[in-house]
Scaffold this active site. Structure first.
Site, short mmCIF file in Angstrom:
data_model
loop_
_atom_site.label_atom_id
_atom_site.label_comp_id
_atom_site.label_asym_id
_atom_site.label_seq_id
_atom_site.Cartn_x
_atom_site.Cartn_y
_atom_site.Cartn_z
N ARG A 1 32.45 51.78 38.70
CA ARG A 1 31.64 50.77 38.01
C ARG A 1 30.33 50.66 38.77
O ARG A 1 30.31 50.41 39.97
CB ARG A 1 32.38 49.45 37.88
CG ARG A 1 32.35 48.51 39.05
CD ARG A 1 32.86 47.12 38.73
NE ARG A 1 33.80 46.62 39.72
CZ ARG A 1 33.46 46.13 40.91
NH1 ARG A 1 32.20 46.10 41.28
NH2 ARG A 1 34.38 45.70 41.73
N HIS B 1 31.63 43.40 39.77
CA HIS B 1 32.91 43.16 39.09
C HIS B 1 32.69 42.23 37.90
O HIS B 1 33.12 42.50 36.79
CB HIS B 1 33.90 42.56 40.08
CG HIS B 1 35.07 41.88 39.43
ND1 HIS B 1 36.02 42.57 38.70
CD2 HIS B 1 35.41 40.57 39.34
CE1 HIS B 1 36.91 41.71 38.23
NE2 HIS B 1 36.56 40.51 38.59
N TYR C 1 30.08 44.43 49.85
CA TYR C 1 31.23 45.26 50.23
C TYR C 1 31.02 46.77 50.03
O TYR C 1 31.88 47.55 50.41
CB TYR C 1 32.50 44.80 49.50
CG TYR C 1 32.39 44.67 47.99
CD1 TYR C 1 32.56 45.79 47.17
CD2 TYR C 1 32.13 43.44 47.38
CE1 TYR C 1 32.47 45.69 45.79
CE2 TYR C 1 32.04 43.33 45.99
CZ TYR C 1 32.21 44.44 45.20
OH TYR C 1 32.11 44.34 43.85
#
Lengths: 367, 334
Positions: free
Chosen positions: A259, A263, A272
């Protein structure tokens, strides 16, 4: 040998990163119109996604889960379904749902917080599942129901890599294997379950190989290669509806992809993962890959590419206008569809809400 | 009773009435299927599904893998597809793995799909203590489910009601949590018609009429409550109105208020823990709707706010007739 019968640790690919057919691969049997439809669906999903994120940023929509990067997996798999088949989505399958006939304004309405976005009366699409992996069991149950009723239909269930850590994933695949139901479990392994990497979900080398434990085939596919996805998904759908009941079996597909965005719009992926990683995966972007292939084949030319771009922009703009032009739902809608008949307490509470509105007016009440 | 009627009834225990109810509905409707752990060849650990496998075959009486979430989650899918699954949880204490599927999906499917899908699912579970069972086999957690919109919660206390309420639950287009008081699975028998029939969900039953104190209860606690009421009437002249609620969601507010307005005094008896139990809901309903009829504080006679004890001490945990009689007396004498 069927593509599904290979080692689940070997990835199925048809197109390389530049859109050339890889050695020994066979292009699935799609005619030019279907190829262009696949391309257009992916372009539309990408543009829709970009506009949806922008709507959220402008405060015109609530939290939204972006799909960019996953168009190849969504469109390739959804187009492998026949009309009578079902899809059981998670919450990110806006592109797949579109390919199955869901209007974009419905998807927007849902993420704009209006329950009417969930009205999918005539489509074989199960409602969006927000809890993780719970829909895997629903897909097994739907497929089992179809089998018990003697219907021949396939049920394509979508979930992410994070879902494979949940008990419901295990229970869903376990039931499907034990009762041989016509389900296709489609894992969108996009590398990150919010901020936790795939390696922290499972110590298995691949997710596809987990199928071995359930007694059916698992196959890993390049999820950013729409032709490879279509190919494996189509074979899995055909297996789910095999003529000989002995051959009717579920399949686990692991579509390896990425992706590109967050999210959800409430997430900041820079915390992250680093930009280099994102750039490496962007080189595998499914859209230019298919575009180059079709261009080389003479199916697309620049004029057609521009026309597709223009038409998806218009369609998305229309959908936004439609979604935003709808009046707020009636407050009494909260009480509808909780039960088939409305229990007395709900009737009283509905009446109470109406009295409150009359007494104060909506403006004061919602202050 | 006429000869004709006598020929068409059987004298059944409560668990036999479960079996008889399942049989009748399965015969009536091919879409009804039974699934769960050991429900097939074994006929269920309590024999509630005995003989159904032989009668209806493995496609309709299904031994599943040992997985509660799996049983309920697949049932949600099957129900959406048009079947009427009756899922057995072997004991209510093992229902928690299925809780997410019940709460997040079974209860919400109709709302989420704006009425396109209903979830005509029945989850059956033996509940409650008093049978010297091991840990996690004696829980009474009806309040969890009564709190959840979209579910119905039913607890019968007699064989006749069991068969009729189970038929209603199976025919109901919404998900029903059907809790069976295993303490009285085999405690007594009652004449139950052979034919199928329904007892409506959402209607309480008055088990005993009296003008002094209203006692509200359900399931396994109905028997010690009746015992206390009979003793009080005989020995002390206190006449109780005993209302067996039978359905905990939706609650029969009318029956509760009608009885309370007659007596002005109420005791609620349940074996579940006190805090957050249904007694609190019934008390609040009385406070909101009938305060001016009230002659005494509403009394709760319940289990304790502790994990259900191992069986050496379970008799201290469960309300029995003496404890219930104390509560009624206290309310009467206030």
């Amino acid at each position: 040998m069927s593509t599904l019968q290979r080692d689940p640790r070997e990835q199925v690919r048809v197109l390389d990163e530049d859109g050339r057919v890889v050695d020994g691969a066979t292009v699935p049997d799609l005619d030019d119109d279907q190829m262009v439809e696949m391309y257009r669906n992916m372009k539309l999903a990408r543009h829709f996604d970009q506009r949806a994120v922008s709507l959220q940023r402008q405060g015109r929509m609530g939290t939204y889960p972006p799909l960019s990067g996953q168009e190849g997996a969504q469109i390739g798999s959804a187009m492998a379904l026949d009309e009578e088949d079902w899809m059981v989505p998670s919450y990110r399958e806006h592109g797949a749902a579109y390919a199955r006939g869901l209007k974009l304004h419905q998807t927007l309405r849902y993420w704009m917080g209006d329950e009417r976005g969930n009205e999918l009366r005539d489509l074989n699409i199960f409602p969006v599942a927000v809890p993780i992996a719970t829909q895997v069991l629903h897909a097994s149950g739907l497929a089992w129901g179809a089998k018990l009723k003697g219907d021949r239909k396939a049920f394509m269930c979508y979930f992410g890599d994070g879902a494979t850590s949940e008990g419901d994933f295990h229970e869903g695949l376990n039931f499907a294997g034990v009762f041989d139901v016509p389900a296709v479990f489609f894992c969108n392994n996009n590398q990150w379950a919010i901020s936790v990497p795939r390696e922290r979900q499972t110590a298995s080398e691949t997710i596809a190989q987990k199928a071995v434990a359930y007694g059916f085939e698992g196959v890993q596919v390049d999820g950013m290669d729409p032709l490879a996805v279509y190919k494996v998904a189509r074979e899995a759908v055909e297996k789910a509806k095999a003529d000989d009941p002995e051959d009717l079996r579920p399949t686990l597909i692991e579509a390896v992809q990425y992706r590109f965005g967050a999210h959800t719009t409430a997430d900041d992926p820079s915390v992250y993962r680093d930009d280099d990683e994102v750039e490496r995966w962007k080189a595998k972007d499914p859209i230019p890959r298919l575009e180059s292939y079709l261009y080389e084949q003479g199916v697309l030319d620049q004029e057609r590419i521009d026309a597709v771009q223009q038409s998806v922009e218009e369609e998305v703009a229309d959908a936004i206008e439609t979604a935003e032009s709808l009046e707020r739902p009636e407050p009494a809608a909260i009480f509808e569809h909780v039960y088939e008949g409305m229990p007395k307490r709900l009737q009283q509470q509905r009446q109470y809400l109406e009295q409150l509105r009359e007494r104060h007016g909506d403006e004061e009440l919602l202050e | 009773m006429s000869q004709q009627q006598q020929q068409s009834t059987q004298n059944l225990t409560l668990v036999q009435a479960v079996r008889d109810g399942l049989y009748g509905e399965m015969e009536r409707d091919d879409d009804v299927i039974v699934l769960g752990e050991d429900v097939g060849k074994n006929g269920g650990v309590f024999r509630a599904t005995q003989g159904l496998y032989d009668e209806f075959g493995e496609k309709r009486v299904i031994d599943t893998p040992l997985a509660e979430s799996g049983i309920v989650g697949t049932s949600v899918g099957m129900a959406a597809y048009g079947l009427k699954p009756v899922a057995e949880m072997q004991f209510m204490g093992f229902i928690y793995p299925a809780f997410d599927q019940i709460i997040s999906h079974a209860a919400r499917l109709r709302t989420r799909s704006r009425g396109r899908f209903s979830c005509p699912l029945v989850v059956r579970a033996p509940y409650g203590g008093g049978i010297r069972a091991p840990e996690h086999h004696s829980e009474s957690k009806e309040a969890f489910f009564a709190h959840e919109p979209g579910l119905k919660v039913v607890i019968p206390s007699t064989p006749y009601d069991t068969k009729g309420l189970l038929a209603s639950a199976i025919r109901d287009p919404d998900p029903v949590i059907f809790l069976e008081p295993k303490l009285i699975y085999r405690a007594f028998r009652e004449e139950v018609p052979d034919e199928t029939y329904t007892v409506p969900i959402g209607e309480a039953a008055t088990r005993r009429e009296g003008d002094d104190v209203s006692v509200f209860t359900w399931g396994a606690m109905t028997r010690p409550t009746m015992e206390a009421a009979e003793q009080l009437a005989e020995n002390e002249g206190i006449e109780c109105d005993v209302v067996d609620l039978r359905t905990l969601s939706p609650l029969d507010d009318e029956a509760i208020l009608e009885s309370f307005k007659k007596t002005g005094r109420a005791v609620v008896v349940h074996e579940a823990p006190k805090t957050g139990g249904l007694a609190g809901e019934i008390t609040a309903t009385i406070q909101e709707e009938a305060l001016l009829y009230q002659e005494a504080p509403v009394k709760r006679v319940t289990g304790f706010d502790t994990p259900f004890p191992l069986y050496a001490l379970e008799d201290y945990y469960l309300p029995e007739a003496a404890r219930i009689a104390d509560g009624i007396r206290e309310t009467y004498e206030f």
